[in-house]
Scaffold this motif. Structure first.
Motif, PDB file in Angstrom:
ATOM      1  N   VAL A   1       0.829  -1.210   0.000  1.00  0.00           N
ATOM      2  CA  VAL A   1       0.000   0.000   0.000  1.00  0.00           C
ATOM      3  C   VAL A   1       0.866   1.264   0.000  1.00  0.00           C
ATOM      4  N   ASP A   2       2.119   1.103   0.443  1.00  0.00           N
ATOM      5  CA  ASP A   2       3.107   2.188   0.467  1.00  0.00           C
ATOM      6  C   ASP A   2       2.754   3.272   1.489  1.00  0.00           C
ATOM      7  N   VAL A   3       2.403   2.832   2.718  1.00  0.00           N
ATOM      8  CA  VAL A   3       2.231   3.809   3.794  1.00  0.00           C
ATOM      9  C   VAL A   3       3.604   4.332   4.200  1.00  0.00           C
ATOM     10  N   ASP A   4       3.638   5.518   4.772  1.00  0.00           N
ATOM     11  CA  ASP A   4       4.921   6.149   5.094  1.00  0.00           C
ATOM     12  C   ASP A   4       5.706   5.371   6.146  1.00  0.00           C
ATOM     13  N   ASP A   5       5.017   4.878   7.165  1.00  0.00           N
ATOM     14  CA  ASP A   5       5.675   4.162   8.255  1.00  0.00           C
ATOM     15  C   ASP A   5       5.075   2.760   8.369  1.00  0.00           C
ATOM     16  N   PRO A   6       5.534   1.812   7.532  1.00  0.00           N
ATOM     17  CA  PRO A   6       4.911   0.484   7.505  1.00  0.00           C
ATOM     18  C   PRO A   6       5.051  -0.300   8.798  1.00  0.00           C
ATOM     19  N   TRP A   7       6.032   0.078   9.640  1.00  0.00           N
ATOM     20  CA  TRP A   7       6.181  -0.668  10.896  1.00  0.00           C
ATOM     21  C   TRP A   7       4.988  -0.467  11.831  1.00  0.00           C
ATOM     22  N   TRP A   8       4.224   0.615  11.638  1.00  0.00           N
ATOM     23  CA  TRP A   8       3.051   0.814  12.481  1.00  0.00           C
ATOM     24  C   TRP A   8       2.000  -0.273  12.223  1.00  0.00           C
ATOM     25  N   SER A   9       1.910  -0.729  10.975  1.00  0.00           N
ATOM     26  CA  SER A   9       0.981  -1.824  10.677  1.00  0.00           C
ATOM     27  C   SER A   9       1.428  -3.107  11.366  1.00  0.00           C
ATOM     28  N   ALA A  10       2.729  -3.405  11.276  1.00  0.00           N
ATOM     29  CA  ALA A  10       3.261  -4.603  11.923  1.00  0.00           C
ATOM     30  C   ALA A  10       3.106  -4.525  13.433  1.00  0.00           C
ATOM     31  N   MET A  11       3.394  -3.357  14.014  1.00  0.00           N
ATOM     32  CA  MET A  11       3.263  -3.193  15.451  1.00  0.00           C
ATOM     33  C   MET A  11       1.809  -3.319  15.898  1.00  0.00           C
ATOM     34  N   SER A  12       0.877  -2.805  15.077  1.00  0.00           N
ATOM     35  CA  SER A  12      -0.541  -2.901  15.422  1.00  0.00           C
ATOM     36  C   SER A  12      -0.995  -4.355  15.419  1.00  0.00           C
ATOM     37  N   ALA A  13      -0.561  -5.119  14.414  1.00  0.00           N
ATOM     38  CA  ALA A  13      -0.924  -6.532  14.362  1.00  0.00           C
ATOM     39  C   ALA A  13      -0.346  -7.285  15.556  1.00  0.00           C
ATOM     40  N   LEU A  14       0.896  -6.970  15.908  1.00  0.00           N
ATOM     41  CA  LEU A  14       1.531  -7.631  17.055  1.00  0.00           C
ATOM     42  C   LEU A  14       0.818  -7.278  18.354  1.00  0.00           C
ATOM     43  N   THR A  15       0.372  -6.050  18.465  1.00  0.00           N
ATOM     44  CA  THR A  15      -0.278  -5.597  19.698  1.00  0.00           C
ATOM     45  C   THR A  15      -1.605  -6.297  19.932  1.00  0.00           C
ATOM     46  N   VAL A  16      -2.406  -6.437  18.889  1.00  0.00           N
ATOM     47  CA  VAL A  16      -3.739  -6.998  19.079  1.00  0.00           C
ATOM     48  C   VAL A  16      -3.741  -8.525  19.020  1.00  0.00           C
ATOM     49  N   ALA A  17      -2.606  -9.132  18.656  1.00  0.00           N
ATOM     50  CA  ALA A  17      -2.537 -10.598  18.576  1.00  0.00           C
ATOM     51  C   ALA A  17      -2.850 -11.201  19.940  1.00  0.00           C
ATOM     52  N   ASN A  18      -3.786 -12.117  19.959  1.00  0.00           N
ATOM     53  CA  ASN A  18      -4.194 -12.748  21.200  1.00  0.00           C
ATOM     54  C   ASN A  18      -4.773 -14.110  20.880  1.00  0.00           C
ATOM     55  N   ALA A  19      -4.696 -15.039  21.799  1.00  0.00           N
ATOM     56  CA  ALA A  19      -5.176 -16.392  21.526  1.00  0.00           C
ATOM     57  C   ALA A  19      -6.691 -16.460  21.380  1.00  0.00           C
ATOM     58  N   ASP A  20      -7.401 -15.525  21.964  1.00  0.00           N
ATOM     59  CA  ASP A  20      -8.860 -15.536  21.946  1.00  0.00           C
ATOM     60  C   ASP A  20      -9.359 -14.569  20.875  1.00  0.00           C
TER      61      ASP A  20
ATOM     62  N   GLN B   1       6.377  20.298  11.732  1.00  0.00           N
ATOM     63  CA  GLN B   1       5.736  20.093  10.435  1.00  0.00           C
ATOM     64  C   GLN B   1       4.223  20.248  10.530  1.00  0.00           C
ATOM     65  N   ILE B   2       3.763  21.405  10.913  1.00  0.00           N
ATOM     66  CA  ILE B   2       2.344  21.640  11.085  1.00  0.00           C
ATOM     67  C   ILE B   2       1.593  21.537   9.756  1.00  0.00           C
ATOM     68  N   GLU B   3       2.261  21.878   8.630  1.00  0.00           N
ATOM     69  CA  GLU B   3       1.577  21.871   7.344  1.00  0.00           C
ATOM     70  C   GLU B   3       1.154  20.459   6.926  1.00  0.00           C
ATOM     71  N   GLY B   4       2.004  19.473   7.172  1.00  0.00           N
ATOM     72  CA  GLY B   4       1.682  18.110   6.750  1.00  0.00           C
ATOM     73  C   GLY B   4       1.089  17.259   7.846  1.00  0.00           C
ATOM     74  N   LEU B   5       0.612  17.873   8.917  1.00  0.00           N
ATOM     75  CA  LEU B   5       0.150  17.118  10.079  1.00  0.00           C
ATOM     76  C   LEU B   5      -1.089  16.285   9.770  1.00  0.00           C
ATOM     77  N   PHE B   6      -2.043  16.849   9.020  1.00  0.00           N
ATOM     78  CA  PHE B   6      -3.273  16.119   8.744  1.00  0.00           C
ATOM     79  C   PHE B   6      -2.986  14.846   7.942  1.00  0.00           C
ATOM     80  N   LEU B   7      -2.149  14.964   6.917  1.00  0.00           N
ATOM     81  CA  LEU B   7      -1.798  13.793   6.117  1.00  0.00           C
ATOM     82  C   LEU B   7      -1.039  12.762   6.950  1.00  0.00           C
ATOM     83  N   LEU B   8      -0.214  13.226   7.894  1.00  0.00           N
ATOM     84  CA  LEU B   8       0.507  12.315   8.782  1.00  0.00           C
ATOM     85  C   LEU B   8      -0.468  11.503   9.617  1.00  0.00           C
ATOM     86  N   MET B   9      -1.509  12.145  10.150  1.00  0.00           N
ATOM     87  CA  MET B   9      -2.501  11.451  10.959  1.00  0.00           C
ATOM     88  C   MET B   9      -3.317  10.469  10.116  1.00  0.00           C
ATOM     89  N   VAL B  10      -3.636  10.850   8.875  1.00  0.00           N
ATOM     90  CA  VAL B  10      -4.373   9.945   7.986  1.00  0.00           C
ATOM     91  C   VAL B  10      -3.537   8.714   7.669  1.00  0.00           C
TER      92      VAL B  10
END
Length: 352
Positions: free
Chosen positions: A25-44, A122-131
């Protein structure tokens, strides 16, 4: 058991798939996707869904709120410090006071703080950063949810377990709770000063570390501090080894990423004292592996993360000690720990 290989395999699959999708998908910080998956991983499966939705909702609300707060205080440094300090104290308190939605409060506050910190430069690009951050989180959560759904406890690749039980604020000394919140606010103000001129992601590690460590009774603070430091050190070393190979083949890079995650996730899904170190090691490992959005060697980001984590632990503990001494407590805080044990024993006795 120290390792849980079955759940480690499932978690490794979740995180690796999330990382690959984020790269496609070419997100700017792809490690956030990996970290999110690792965080919510649970046996249940129900816990994956619950935790995942809290991460998504918390990120969206926090990003939106932080964006508007950042716009309002962008020219007023005093109010910027007040905003980040208040959000840090709020996050620590709500994690303990609202255990059913603790993760949403934490992610919402962290995302809002990130928006304010980012607005410093970087206030100018803040909205795109959050998206972009929200898209990355959704990719990770949805990947984990889909994998969990097809590997639920009725399949041969999963075993149902109960959710983690957070600290009960009713059993904690109110002075201790106040000290945790004040310490978190102080670290939030100190972090940008310590890391001025450095990478934003590295500076944020101090904040995230403080919010992780400053949680629960004294024994929990000690456990989280040790686990986060050791886990990030081991995961960072594994990340160094991976990027040091200089692999240009995406297949071999992805395979080694999955193998490393399998080991760390197996520790995380175990039930030892050091299980939390497995998650923290996974965070450091994926940040190192995905720092250059693929199989390219870049050591700077993982070094900054490790330094930020160590500084976060040291500053958090130092500030907490100062606050407790200011409150009149002895150090080490033997009296508080004894009261905590007595309160916990009383609650267990009264529980039906």
């Amino acid at each position: 058991m120290f390792f849980n290989y079955v759940l480690g395999l499932r978690t490794s699959l979740m995180v690796t798939l999330a990382a690959i999708i984020a790269l496609l998908v070419d997100v700017d910080d792809p490690w956030w996707s990996a970290m999110s998956a690792l965080t919510v991983a649970n046996a249940d499966w129900t816990n994956v869904w619950r935790k995942g939705m809290q991460r998504v909702i918390g990120t969206i609300i926090g990003g939106f709120s932080g964006y508007w707060i950042a716009l309002m205080v962008k020219n007023y440094h005093f109010f910027q410090w007040i905003a980040v300090g208040s959000l840090a104290a709020f996050a620590i308190y709500k994690r303990m006071a609202s255990p059913n939605f603790a993760y949403a409060w934490l992610l919402g506050s962290v995302t809002a703080m990130l928006a304010i910190y980012a607005s410093f430069t970087q206030i100018e690009g803040l909205f795109l950063l959050m998206v972009d951050r929200t898209i990355a989180v959704v990719i990770g959560v949805m990947t984990a949810a889909v994998v969990s759904y097809f590997m639920n406890e009725d399949s041969s690749l999963a075993v149902g377990i109960g959710p983690y039980l957070p600290p009960n604020i009713d059993t904690m000394d109110k002075n201790w709770v106040f000290a945790l919140c004040v310490s978190g606010a102080a670290v939030a103000v100190i972090a940008p000063i310590v890391y001025v001129g450095h990478d934003l992601a590295a500076m944020v590690q101090i904040i995230i570390t403080s919010l992780v460590v400053l949680y629960g009774p004294a024994v929990s603070v000690k456990k989280f501090a040790l686990n986060r430091t050791l886990g990030c050190f081991i995961g960072g070393l594994m990340g160094f080894a991976l990027i040091g190979l200089g692999l240009q083949s995406f297949f071999w890079w992805g395979l080694l990423l999955a193998i490393g995650l399998f080991f760390l996730a197996s520790v995380h899904q175990g039930d030892s004292y050091w299980s939390y170190a497995g998650m923290q090691g996974g965070y450091a490992f994926v940040v190192a592996a995905l720092a250059s959005s693929g199989p390219v060697d870049n050591f700077n980001q993982v070094i900054d993360r490790l330094v930020g984590v160590v500084l976060g632990v040291l500053i958090s503990i130092a500030v907490l000690v100062v606050v407790r001494i200011w409150q009149g407590a002895d150090f080490p805080d033997i009296e508080h720990m004894n009261r905590q044990r007595a309160l916990e024993a009383q609650v267990k006795k009264e529980r039906p």
